[in-house]
Design an enzyme around this catalytic site. Structure first.
Site, PDB file in Angstrom:
ATOM      1  N   SER A 265      38.541 -81.933  38.236  1.00  0.00           N
ATOM      2  CA  SER A 265      37.586 -82.042  36.911  1.00  0.00           C
ATOM      3  C   SER A 265      36.368 -82.654  37.596  1.00  0.00           C
ATOM      4  CB  SER A 265      38.210 -82.788  35.823  1.00  0.00           C
ATOM      5  OG  SER A 265      37.991 -82.407  34.740  1.00  0.00           O
ATOM      6  N   ASP A 493      41.309 -72.262  32.130  1.00  0.00           N
ATOM      7  CA  ASP A 493      40.841 -73.839  32.142  1.00  0.00           C
ATOM      8  C   ASP A 493      40.086 -73.729  30.928  1.00  0.00           C
ATOM      9  OD1 ASP A 493      39.807 -76.315  32.665  1.00  0.00           O
ATOM     10  OD2 ASP A 493      40.365 -75.994  34.531  1.00  0.00           O
ATOM     11  N   HIS A 523      44.215 -77.000  32.429  1.00  0.00           N
ATOM     12  CA  HIS A 523      43.080 -77.753  32.980  1.00  0.00           C
ATOM     13  C   HIS A 523      43.518 -77.938  34.328  1.00  0.00           C
ATOM     14  CE1 HIS A 523      39.270 -79.751  33.680  1.00  0.00           C
ATOM     15  NE2 HIS A 523      39.794 -81.047  33.732  1.00  0.00           N
TER      16      HIS A 523
END
Length: 554
Positions: A265, A493, A523
């Site tokens: 991320s 995602d 994610h």
């Protein structure tokens, strides 16, 4: 308090919210989460989902000038030669997220880094570290350093919770993580106290009237003032470039000739900036759930609104297929979206009661819905929460999802992930947006997502009035001369849409960015347990086997 989420993760959500049984779910082999439940920087007044919101309109004239690049002298030997004292880890602090001490095999230490890397002989900050030594029996490769996202997620709490997913890598690497500067126990940014943070839920994050806009602006100003009063000296130095320089200091102190790094991320942005600054020091570097380095906050927010809407539609489709007419979103599609927007409209004027005595507001409901979309493992909880709210008139499960996302524990204490997210985002991003910018962009955001669009758009004002100017329009990640870097994108995602992975691979440079696609949901990719993806990443990290660029895993 709208989270201005650059790239939050959802590790904690999956762990904390699997208990409810619901009418909608997914096969466990596809479920997973990459990164911590790190609520991004709360811009102003209402807990919204996704990353920094911004309308497509040009930023207003309040944008400060770009910070000129600073000359960075070499670090003194007192820092590069420091000896770490590894000891049994204590329980995480409230700022890190609380919880029990991680126990064996975890060890903790403190690294001293310059507060200002342009003046390395000046004041230092203490950075909290954690590790588990390589288990063998094959020869140790080095340290594998993790950043799980946010920005604002504590590596001290997240790595032990996620370590089972990296057990094979632990055989040849010491698994290492840290609280980046501004986060947790590393000069953690503090803003409002817990009671004042709870009160933010009463401010409408999607204002419909001029009075509500005024209230939102005032809430944002109070938050900014509190951050400056409580953490002013560190705010200019919590940017990602400074964190990347910390990362290279950590490499040196750990004794590794090359940096081996796994970024998830927002951690992919940190990894990209590191590769740009130190291409010659890259050993193995994996990016998973990739931030698009080419987009400004407005573009990123619009993309995230689309990403969360897509994930919501995928959830509704799965729910309808499994539960039929008992699914709270019916047949999904326009019908399901209409049911959810109807619920949100009703919450705007009449929040729902919950078991702990608080009320589920419209903003908290959107946050809870978005939180559950980070992983298929929390789709069941979302179905339960929507059913409770739509049919039972209570908001307990959606509030629990929102609390997990926002870092609020059962005692009503908040970790510092939201404050850190805002401070880091505003130190990085040069753009500052006005109410007029947001209003002009609202139609496009609503088209992108009837559920999330307005929330992500209004979240843009989070850095307006921030006392520190942002560094740049977007991060610089070009890394000519670097070793190959794996860039993993998941087509489903919500928080870091798949297109970001392709952009990152391209920006890293030919022969450097190696793109891998996972056709999945949630994610991130590696922690889903997809065998194809795990083989590709493990082969790269453990055996120096670089997969073919464009590899697709299903």
């Amino acid at each position: 308090m709208h989270p201005v989420v650059r790239a939050a993760g959802a590790l904690g959500l999956a762990a904390a919210l699997l208990a409810p049984t619901a009418s909608c779910g997914s096969d466990a082999s596809d479920a997973g989460s990459s990164g911590p439940a790190s609520p991004a920087s709360p811009p102003a007044s209402s807990p919204a989902p996704t990353t920094a919101t911004t309308p497509p309109a040009a930023a207003s004239g309040s944008t400060p000038p770009a910070t000129p690049p600073a000359t960075v002298p070499p670090l003194p030997a007192a820092l590069t030669g420091q000896q770490l004292t590894w000891q049994t880890c204590p329980a995480p602090s409230v700022a890190e997220g609380s919880g029990p001490a991680p126990g064996t095999p975890w060890e903790c230490a403190t690294l001293k880094a310059p507060l200002d890397h342009t003046a390395p002989d000046g004041r230092t900050v203490d950075l909290a570290l954690i590790r588990a030594k390589a288990t063998g029996p094959q020869p140790r490769i080095g340290s594998l350093i993790y950043n799980f996202g946010g920005p604002g997620g504590s590596g001290i709490t997240t790595l032990p919770a996620a370590a089972k997913d990296y057990a094979d890598l632990n055989t040849r690497y010491d698994l290492v993580s840290f609280d980046p500067r501004g986060v947790g126990n590393s000069a953690g940014v503090t803003c409002l106290d817990d009671r004042a943070t709870d009160a933010l839920a009463g401010v409408d994050g999607t204002p419909d009237t001029d009075d509500e806009v005024t209230a939102l602006d005032a809430s944002n100003a109070r938050y900014t003032t509190a951050c400056e009063q409580n953490s002013g000296p560190v705010l200019p130095f919590v940017d990602t470039v400074s964190a990347a320089r910390d990362l290279d200091l950590l490499r040196q102190v750990l004794g590794d000739p090359k940096t081996h790094y796994f970024g998830l991320s927002y951690g992919t942005e940190l990894g990209g900036v590191y590769a740009h600054l130190y291409p010659q020091n890259v050993g193995h570097l994996v990016m998973d759930a990739v931030v698009d380095p080419t987009k400004d906050p407005a573009q990123s927010s619009l993309g995230q609104a689309k990403g969360f809407q897509l994930a919501l539609e995928n959830f509704m489709k799965a729910c309808a297929a499994q539960a039929g007419t008992s699914c709270p979103t019916g047949g999904g599609g326009a019908e399901g979206t209409g049911r959810i927007t109807g619920l949100l409209r009703s919450l705007d004027g009449a929040p729902l009661p919950t078991d702990d005595g608080r009320r589920l507001t419209q903003d908290l409901a959107v946050t809870g819905i978005a939180a559950a979309l980070y992983s298929q493992q929390t789709w069941n909880a979302l179905a339960v929460g929507l059913q409770e709210a739509m049919q039972g008139g209570t908001g307990t499960t959606l509030l629990a999802l929102a609390d997990a996302y926002l870092g609020r524990d059962a005692q009503g204490r908040y970790n510092n992930s939201a404050a850190a997210n805002r401070a880091i985002s505003c130190a990085d991003d040069k753009q500052r947006y006005s109410d007029a910018d947001v209003r002009s962009g609202l139609p496009e955001f609503r088209r992108a997502s009837p559920v999330f669009g307005e929330f992500t758009a209004w979240g843009l004002i989070g850095c307006t009035g921030w006392p520190v100017p942002g560094r740049s329009d977007h991060p610089e990640v070009s890394a000519p001369g670097s070793a190959p870097i794996l860039v993993v994108g998941n087509t489903g995602d919500p928080a870091t849409p798949y297109e970001g992975a392709r952009a990152m691979a391209r920006e890293l440079g030919a022969g450097v960015g190696i793109g891998i696609t996972l056709e999945g949901q949630g994610h991130g990719g590696y922690d889903t347990g997809n065998p194809c993806l795990k083989r590709a990443v493990d082969g790269y990290l453990l055996a120096d086997e670089v997969p073919a660029d464009g590899t697709v895993c299903r």
